[in-house]
Each structure stands twice: as C-alpha cells, then as structure tokens.
Write a protein that holds these residues in place. Sequence first.
Motif, PDB file in Angstrom:
ATOM      1  N   VAL A   6       0.858  -1.186   0.000  1.00  0.00           N
ATOM      2  CA  VAL A   6       0.000   0.000   0.000  1.00  0.00           C
ATOM      3  C   VAL A   6       0.895   1.236   0.000  1.00  0.00           C
ATOM      4  CG1 VAL A   6      -1.938  -1.120   1.196  1.00  0.00           C
ATOM      5  CG2 VAL A   6      -0.188   0.074   2.520  1.00  0.00           C
ATOM      6  N   SER A   7       0.319   2.382  -0.322  1.00  0.00           N
ATOM      7  CA  SER A   7       1.058   3.641  -0.330  1.00  0.00           C
ATOM      8  C   SER A   7       1.096   4.242   1.069  1.00  0.00           C
ATOM      9  CB  SER A   7       0.378   4.639  -1.270  1.00  0.00           C
ATOM     10  OG  SER A   7       0.326   4.125  -2.578  1.00  0.00           O
ATOM     11  N   GLY A   8       2.215   4.884   1.382  1.00  0.00           N
ATOM     12  CA  GLY A   8       2.299   5.561   2.663  1.00  0.00           C
ATOM     13  C   GLY A   8       3.717   5.970   3.014  1.00  0.00           C
ATOM     14  N   LYS A   9       3.856   6.555   4.195  1.00  0.00           N
ATOM     15  CA  LYS A   9       5.144   7.035   4.702  1.00  0.00           C
ATOM     16  C   LYS A   9       5.695   6.029   5.702  1.00  0.00           C
ATOM     17  CE  LYS A   9       7.217  10.941   7.113  1.00  0.00           C
ATOM     18  NZ  LYS A   9       6.949  12.244   7.753  1.00  0.00           N
ATOM     19  N   VAL A  10       6.949   5.616   5.497  1.00  0.00           N
ATOM     20  CA  VAL A  10       7.606   4.664   6.385  1.00  0.00           C
ATOM     21  C   VAL A  10       7.820   5.332   7.744  1.00  0.00           C
ATOM     22  CG1 VAL A  10       9.680   3.265   6.774  1.00  0.00           C
ATOM     23  CG2 VAL A  10       8.725   3.485   4.459  1.00  0.00           C
ATOM     24  N   THR A  11       7.278   4.714   8.790  1.00  0.00           N
ATOM     25  CA  THR A  11       7.401   5.275  10.136  1.00  0.00           C
ATOM     26  C   THR A  11       8.459   4.571  10.970  1.00  0.00           C
ATOM     27  OG1 THR A  11       5.654   3.844  10.990  1.00  0.00           O
ATOM     28  CG2 THR A  11       4.989   6.023  10.183  1.00  0.00           C
ATOM     29  N   LEU A  66       4.307   1.518   8.077  1.00  0.00           N
ATOM     30  CA  LEU A  66       4.019   2.776   7.391  1.00  0.00           C
ATOM     31  C   LEU A  66       2.667   3.334   7.773  1.00  0.00           C
ATOM     32  CD1 LEU A  66       1.924   2.160   4.847  1.00  0.00           C
ATOM     33  CD2 LEU A  66       3.980   1.445   3.730  1.00  0.00           C
ATOM     34  N   GLN A  67       2.585   4.646   7.664  1.00  0.00           N
ATOM     35  CA  GLN A  67       1.314   5.354   7.838  1.00  0.00           C
ATOM     36  C   GLN A  67       0.677   5.397   6.459  1.00  0.00           C
ATOM     37  OE1 GLN A  67      -0.180   6.825  10.743  1.00  0.00           O
ATOM     38  NE2 GLN A  67      -1.862   6.772   9.283  1.00  0.00           N
ATOM     39  N   PRO A  68      -0.451   4.699   6.266  1.00  0.00           N
ATOM     40  CA  PRO A  68      -1.021   4.630   4.916  1.00  0.00           C
ATOM     41  C   PRO A  68      -1.599   5.970   4.463  1.00  0.00           C
ATOM     42  CG  PRO A  68      -2.499   3.603   6.494  1.00  0.00           C
ATOM     43  CD  PRO A  68      -1.251   3.958   7.251  1.00  0.00           C
ATOM     44  N   ALA A 109      -7.955   2.405   2.697  1.00  0.00           N
ATOM     45  CA  ALA A 109      -8.821   1.549   1.878  1.00  0.00           C
ATOM     46  C   ALA A 109      -8.012   0.698   0.894  1.00  0.00           C
ATOM     47  CB  ALA A 109      -9.846   2.400   1.129  1.00  0.00           C
ATOM     48  N   GLU A 110      -6.772   1.099   0.590  1.00  0.00           N
ATOM     49  CA  GLU A 110      -5.920   0.286  -0.293  1.00  0.00           C
ATOM     50  C   GLU A 110      -5.717  -1.113   0.287  1.00  0.00           C
ATOM     51  OE1 GLU A 110      -2.174   2.258  -0.921  1.00  0.00           O
ATOM     52  OE2 GLU A 110      -2.942   3.390  -2.625  1.00  0.00           O
TER      53      GLU A 110
END
Length: 127
Positions: A74-79, A104-106, A110-111
């Motif tokens: 899924v898309s997001g920022k690596v935390t 990650l923070q998506p 919904a992905e």
Amino acid sequence: MSTTPADLRYASTHEWARLEADGIITVGITDHAQQALGDIVYLELPQPNSQLSAGQIAGVVESVKAASDYHAPVSGKVTEVNEGLTDAPEGINSHPYQSWFYRLQPDNPAELEQLLDADAYNASCSA
C-alpha cells in the motif's frame, strides 16, 4: 507447507500487511516467499520517513539462491524499520509473520482492502 494467517492481507508479489490498532500498517514477506528464496542472508530496508507508492520496490531480500525485490503493498510514509533484521535476517526464514520489515502510515487505508485475503493468496500461489 506454507501457513497463511487469516488476519493479514496479501499482495500478489508475496508481501503481507497487517493493520495495527493505531492505523499503522506493518509489512513483511510471506512464508511462501521465504520458502522460495531459501536461506536469507541479507535484507535491505526502506529509509525511515520515505514515501512509498503501492507496488513500488521497497527493498531487496537476498538468499543463498537469489536476490529479490520486495514491494510496498500500500502507499504511505515509512514510520519505522526493523533494524534487528539487518543483523539477523535468517529470522525471516523461521518466523516470517513475526519478522516484519517496516511499518508505514497509509495514505489511503482503503488500499488494504484491495489486497488478497488468505484464501485468495493461497489460490494464487498454487495456480
């Protein structure tokens, strides 16, 4: 035989994703993937705070047999990344569903629903 936990979601590229209570998604590779790779000797993790798009290469897993890219489910920022795996990547072979790679923070939770459930993932592996 591979075990496929029913509480996770799966990418067709053999990554698993687990939605945590705080909305973060934890990511690793499946039992099927680690069995196909064989003895894992190296893991490249994504950079913390990097932005990943669904399907984008997130890093590399190397085994005694091959090197293989793994992808963001899924898309997001690596935390957070699991630095412990860089020192002991063989843990992926013995505990693939506990040996998470990164969190990650998506961008769009919904992905996660677009990924495969355990039954669909198992069917895709045996096809």
